[in-house]
Design an enzyme around this catalytic site. Structure first.
Site, mmCIF file in Angstrom:
data_model
loop_
_atom_site.group_PDB
_atom_site.id
_atom_site.type_symbol
_atom_site.label_atom_id
_atom_site.label_comp_id
_atom_site.label_asym_id
_atom_site.label_seq_id
_atom_site.Cartn_x
_atom_site.Cartn_y
_atom_site.Cartn_z
ATOM 1 N N ASP A 42 0.869 -1.176 0.000
ATOM 2 C CA ASP A 42 0.000 0.000 0.000
ATOM 3 C C ASP A 42 0.907 1.227 0.000
ATOM 4 O OD1 ASP A 42 -2.020 -1.847 0.362
ATOM 5 O OD2 ASP A 42 -2.915 -0.837 2.088
ATOM 6 N N HIS A 99 4.470 -7.444 0.544
ATOM 7 C CA HIS A 99 4.075 -8.754 0.034
ATOM 8 C C HIS A 99 4.796 -9.073 -1.273
ATOM 9 C CE1 HIS A 99 0.547 -9.281 2.836
ATOM 10 N NE2 HIS A 99 0.880 -8.003 3.031
ATOM 11 N N SER A 206 8.347 4.056 4.715
ATOM 12 C CA SER A 206 9.585 3.854 3.987
ATOM 13 C C SER A 206 9.302 3.604 2.518
ATOM 14 C CB SER A 206 10.393 2.712 4.601
ATOM 15 O OG SER A 206 11.738 2.805 4.201
#
Length: 261
Positions: A42, A99, A206
């Site tokens: 995201d 992911h 980050s």
């Protein structure tokens, strides 16, 4: 909090527990199809496109070296020359687990100590070679689309970089490059992660950088600098199912990120 697996704030004993909270199961559908790759995080796309020989675009007006990003590893850098890259920024408001875009066998992991500059879009525009200067964790996977690098970039106040197989990699910060090699699939201690599965997490915002070999994938044409992303949405498709649009990718490298700030 409506998306969190545990929606009660009282369930989190520390801020870090809260910050790295998991999402409810299946709330981020993973794109279906063996030839389709999924977005890893995201966040927001800051740049993407062609790696021009050894140069990766950071922002309009300046690039950084692929070799420097990979801590001087020329052999590894050669695998990604003239390939593709995608840079995704995770702000403090985002979900902070990362992911896998596709199935992958972990072959090596490299921890590189460095600075902890902020990685927000304004800083990215103004600090040259930012991603090649900051602390980072380089994870190399053998995948159906060749070698893929998934690089987790440290930043200001990022307490740790964690992986699902190792845990916290940078808790001691010894100031030296560290390298791990992993065995082939189905051997003892091999690490194989399927598309959409979690591979790591950050504490505070980050950046994730993905590198792909040349002529292996074509990027989703709807992904542009400034595009908001969610885990599992379409990142790319394997090349055998598409016509490679080289000119379109070159145009992506010329886009100006500053208008999105």
């Amino acid at each position: 909090m409506n998306e969190a697996k545990e929606s009660k704030l009282s369930a989190y004993s520390t801020f870090n527990d809260f910050f790295t909270r998991q999402l409810k199961e299946n709330i981020r559908p993973i794109v279906i199809g063996k030839n389709k790759l999924a977005l890893p995080a995201d966040g927001m796309i800051t740049q993407l496109g062609l790696i021009l020989d050894n140069q990766i675009l950071q922002a309009k007006g300046h690039s950084y070296s692929l070799i420097a990003l990979l801590a001087g590893n020329y052999i590894l850098a050669n695998k990604f020359r003239n390939g593709l890259f995608v840079t995704t920024y995770l702000s403090p408001s985002n979900y902070h687990r990362v992911h896998m875009p596709c199935d992958g066998l972990l072959t090596e992991m490299i921890y590189v100590p460095g600075d902890l500059f902020s990685v927000n879009p304004l800083t990215v525009i103004n600090i040259p070679n930012l991603f090649a200067r900051n602390e980072r964790l380089i994870c190399i996977f053998d995948t159906p689309v060749g070698n893929m690098a998934q690089i987790l970039i440290g930043a200001t106040i990022v307490g740790s970089i964690n992986t699902s197989w190792y845990g916290c990699v940078n808790n001691k910060r010894k100031g030296i490059i560290q390298h791990w090699s992993y065995p082939k699939k189905e051997k003892i201690n091999s690490i194989y992660i399927k598309k959409g599965e979690e591979m790591g997490k950050f504490q505070l915002g980050s950046t994730v950088i993905n590198l792909f070999e040349s002529n292996q994938i074509t990027l989703n044409s709807n992904l542009l600098p400034g595009k908001i992303t969610q885990v599992g949405e379409l990142l790319a498709e394997s090349i055998y199912n598409n016509n490679y649009q080289h000119n379109n990718l070159e145009n992506l490298n010329k886009m100006d990120l500053s208008k999105f700030i």
